[in-house]
Scaffold this active site. Structure first.
Site, PDB file in Angstrom:
ATOM      1  N   ARG A 187       5.513  22.401 -69.515  1.00 37.55           N
ATOM      2  CA  ARG A 187       6.088  21.665 -70.653  1.00 37.55           C
ATOM      3  C   ARG A 187       7.100  20.664 -70.093  1.00 37.55           C
ATOM      4  O   ARG A 187       8.267  20.998 -69.871  1.00 37.55           O
ATOM      5  CB  ARG A 187       6.811  22.621 -71.601  1.00 37.55           C
ATOM      6  CG  ARG A 187       5.919  23.530 -72.429  1.00 37.55           C
ATOM      7  CD  ARG A 187       6.774  24.354 -73.383  1.00 37.55           C
ATOM      8  NE  ARG A 187       6.010  25.017 -74.403  1.00 37.55           N
ATOM      9  CZ  ARG A 187       5.605  26.295 -74.328  1.00 37.55           C
ATOM     10  NH1 ARG A 187       5.882  27.022 -73.267  1.00 37.55           N
ATOM     11  NH2 ARG A 187       4.928  26.826 -75.332  1.00 37.55           N
ATOM     12  N   ARG A 223       1.563  18.814 -68.839  1.00 33.57           N
ATOM     13  CA  ARG A 223       1.405  18.284 -70.190  1.00 33.57           C
ATOM     14  C   ARG A 223       2.292  17.063 -70.370  1.00 33.57           C
ATOM     15  O   ARG A 223       3.460  17.080 -69.965  1.00 33.57           O
ATOM     16  CB  ARG A 223       1.769  19.357 -71.229  1.00 33.57           C
ATOM     17  CG  ARG A 223       1.480  18.880 -72.648  1.00 33.57           C
ATOM     18  CD  ARG A 223       1.632  19.998 -73.647  1.00 33.57           C
ATOM     19  NE  ARG A 223       3.027  20.324 -73.859  1.00 33.57           N
ATOM     20  CZ  ARG A 223       3.435  21.273 -74.689  1.00 33.57           C
ATOM     21  NH1 ARG A 223       2.564  21.983 -75.370  1.00 33.57           N
ATOM     22  NH2 ARG A 223       4.728  21.527 -74.855  1.00 33.57           N
ATOM     23  N   ASN A 347       0.808  28.433 -80.943  1.00 33.87           N
ATOM     24  CA  ASN A 347       2.104  28.377 -81.638  1.00 33.87           C
ATOM     25  C   ASN A 347       2.069  27.340 -82.750  1.00 33.87           C
ATOM     26  O   ASN A 347       2.493  27.586 -83.879  1.00 33.87           O
ATOM     27  CB  ASN A 347       3.236  27.995 -80.664  1.00 33.87           C
ATOM     28  CG  ASN A 347       3.251  28.876 -79.435  1.00 33.87           C
ATOM     29  OD1 ASN A 347       2.735  29.971 -79.466  1.00 33.87           O
ATOM     30  ND2 ASN A 347       3.822  28.383 -78.349  1.00 33.87           N
ATOM     31  N   ASP A 348       1.565  26.162 -82.422  1.00 29.69           N
ATOM     32  CA  ASP A 348       1.480  25.118 -83.442  1.00 29.69           C
ATOM     33  C   ASP A 348       0.260  25.294 -84.330  1.00 29.69           C
ATOM     34  O   ASP A 348       0.311  25.024 -85.517  1.00 29.69           O
ATOM     35  CB  ASP A 348       1.459  23.726 -82.790  1.00 29.69           C
ATOM     36  CG  ASP A 348       2.863  23.255 -82.465  1.00 29.69           C
ATOM     37  OD1 ASP A 348       3.751  23.410 -83.319  1.00 29.69           O
ATOM     38  OD2 ASP A 348       3.087  22.774 -81.348  1.00 29.69           O
ATOM     39  N   ARG A 358       7.166  27.048 -87.946  1.00 34.69           N
ATOM     40  CA  ARG A 358       7.375  28.071 -86.920  1.00 34.69           C
ATOM     41  C   ARG A 358       8.843  28.347 -86.625  1.00 34.69           C
ATOM     42  O   ARG A 358       9.170  29.324 -85.964  1.00 34.69           O
ATOM     43  CB  ARG A 358       6.611  27.702 -85.630  1.00 34.69           C
ATOM     44  CG  ARG A 358       7.105  26.462 -84.953  1.00 34.69           C
ATOM     45  CD  ARG A 358       6.141  26.029 -83.861  1.00 34.69           C
ATOM     46  NE  ARG A 358       6.546  26.471 -82.539  1.00 34.69           N
ATOM     47  CZ  ARG A 358       6.040  25.980 -81.416  1.00 34.69           C
ATOM     48  NH1 ARG A 358       5.086  25.057 -81.449  1.00 34.69           N
ATOM     49  NH2 ARG A 358       6.444  26.403 -80.245  1.00 34.69           N
ATOM     50  N   CYS A 395      -2.815  28.742 -74.283  1.00 34.62           N
ATOM     51  CA  CYS A 395      -1.508  28.664 -73.608  1.00 34.62           C
ATOM     52  C   CYS A 395      -0.357  28.903 -74.585  1.00 34.62           C
ATOM     53  O   CYS A 395       0.803  28.825 -74.204  1.00 34.62           O
ATOM     54  CB  CYS A 395      -1.340  27.334 -72.889  1.00 34.62           C
ATOM     55  SG  CYS A 395      -1.302  25.924 -73.996  1.00 34.62           S
TER      56      CYS A 395
END
Ligand code: PEP
Ligand code: MG
Length: 457
Positions: A187, A223, A347-348, A358, A395
């Protein structure tokens, strides 16, 4: 009629507006640094547990650097970036302990057990003895997991599973070892946070080079910038008004296509750092095919600039996309023809499929990765990629939580990426699993349409 900034013709007024905007930025920065000073510098927080109302990813980094022992917040959710970052940095954190800020006093001694959601204030001798015993048992369990860590993760029915790691801060590179099959997600946004300027190409080149050097010849998935939403940026990176709905705003690739130069600088640094490595460029928040095409055009422009500048770089790399927006999951059969790999950001994806913010603790109990709609889409993407023979990884946090390991294996997943601390336990679980034996259970789960607890054990 209300006039926008661009409509203002008068050069003098326009310049004054720029001055005012700059002044506001400076004031905000000053207030922010004051706040930080109050929280972290006036009291030393080394060896202390921080109790606070809310916390940002930036604060987590500060606490980690100041050697804080843990964090308890009265608000917040477990899928926020602050919580993810704290897990990655092995900083114990408990969220939504509403009364903590009123009940716990300065100087109290605490026992904190995030896994079982327990806090004991000023424990007595018996409690201390009990938790010390639990702690030493856990340490021995972790040690026993580590014995198998360097082995390949192969299921009982002989399926090879890749277990890669997620990185947030470049200093975490030291946590990389032979236990992982590479970096499944770096990230990079944390390179842009906690500062007032932008990281230069050279600075990013150095940060990425460190990762390539450490993993030898294993894949490194970098990313591109996924700033926005709860990953706050400094004022000089903000564009436009404050977003009314940041999670639906200028995030990920949308921001990169808006700030093209910033994206190109990052790509140039990645390509240069990958000279001897296996680079996988991962693009976040892809929603449409058009975004993939535009991102690839910018990658080509970045390469042309490197050639012109006579800088050496890697011509061999893969381009992949995050599947974290329902539109791209539904369209995965079309998008997969234009990319080399995909990575599911659960997560998203969970947040956008279920319309559950979230980071909003009021709806955190509704945030459910096992909702049938989520599972159907995750299965669809995995099957599409498996059929098209392109790599598919999960991921998001689901990949590193043991309660979902068998579920994901049963859905056909053979590549996981998670925070480094989770690797030993998840690898062990994979090695004890027979995916063939899971089939009937998984089918039953996929037919399950009601809200009920779904477990595969
Ligand atoms: C995800 O959305 O699952 C993901 C991995 O990205 P992030 O948590 O950084 O948004
Ligand atoms: Mg995401």
């Amino acid at each position: 009629m209300k006039k926008s900034f661009e409509d203002i013709e008068d050069k003098y007024i326009k310049e004054r507006l720029i001055d005012i905007k700059q002044m506001i930025i400076s004031l905000l920065e000053l207030l922010r640094s004051r706040k930080k000073l109050d929280i972290f510098s006036n009291n030393t927080i080394e060896n202390k547990i921080i109790i606070t109302d809310e916390i940002t990813p930036k604060d987590i980094i500060d606490i980690h650097h100041s050697k804080g022992l843990g964090v308890i917040t009265s608000h917040g959710s477990r899928s926020s970036h602050s919580a993810i970052l704290s897990k990655s940095l092995a900083l114990p954190m408990l969220v939504k302990v509403e009364s903590s800020i009123n009940i716990i006093k300065d100087g109290d001694k605490l026992i904190m057990d995030p896994e079982n959601q327990i806090i004991i204030i000023n424990p007595d001798e018996i409690e201390l003895k009990y938790f010390k015993k639990i702690q030493s048992e856990n340490n021995s369990l972790i040690k026993s997991f580590r014995k198998t860590t360097n082995k390949k993760a192969i299921t009982k029915d002989r399926i090879k599973v890749d277990v890669m790691c997620n990185l947030e801060l470049s200093e975490e590179v030291k946590l990389l070892n032979d236990s992982s099959d590479g970096v499944g997600l770096f990230r990079t946004e944390y390179l842009y946070m906690n500062r007032n300027d932008l990281p230069t190409e050279q600075e990013q080149y150095q940060a990425y080079s460190k990762v390539f050097k450490k993993v030898n010849n294993k894949p490194v998935t970098l990313r591109t910038l996924d700033i926005g939403s709860d990953k706050e940026v400094s004022e000089n990176m903000k564009v436009g008004q404050v977003a009314k709905n940041p999670a639906l705003g200028l995030r990920g690739i949308r921001y990169s296509l808006y700030e093209k130069n910033l994206f190109k600088v990052q790509i140039k640094a990645m390509l240069r750092a990958a000279k001897k490595g296996k680079l996988r460029i991962l693009i976040p928040m892809i929603t449409t095919l058009d975004e993939i095409k535009k991102a690839k055009e910018l990658i080509d422009e970045a390469k042309a600039e490197l050639i012109k500048e006579k800088k050496s770089f890697s011509h061999k790399y893969e381009v992949g996309i995050m599947i974290e927006v329902p539109a791209s999951a539904i369209q995965s059969n079309v998008l997969c023809k234009h990319v080399d790999f995909m990575s599911i950001g659960t997560n998203d994806l969970v947040q956008y499929i279920l319309a559950i913010d979230r980071i909003d603790d009021e709806v955190a109990s509704l945030y459910d990765p096992t909702n049938p709609a989520v599972l159907q889409l995750v299965k669809q993407v995995i099957q599409t990629c498996n059929k098209s023979k392109i790599d598919i990884t999960v991921c998001g946090e689901m990949a590193g939580e043991k309660i979902y390991t068998k579920l994901l294996l049963g859905l056909g997943l053979t590549s996981f990426s998670m925070h480094p601390q989770a690797i030993p336990e998840i690898k062990n679980l994979i090695m004890q699993t027979d995916t063939k034996a899971l089939k009937s259970k998984i089918n039953a789960i996929l037919k399950c349409n009601d809200y009920e607890e779904i477990t595969v054990d």
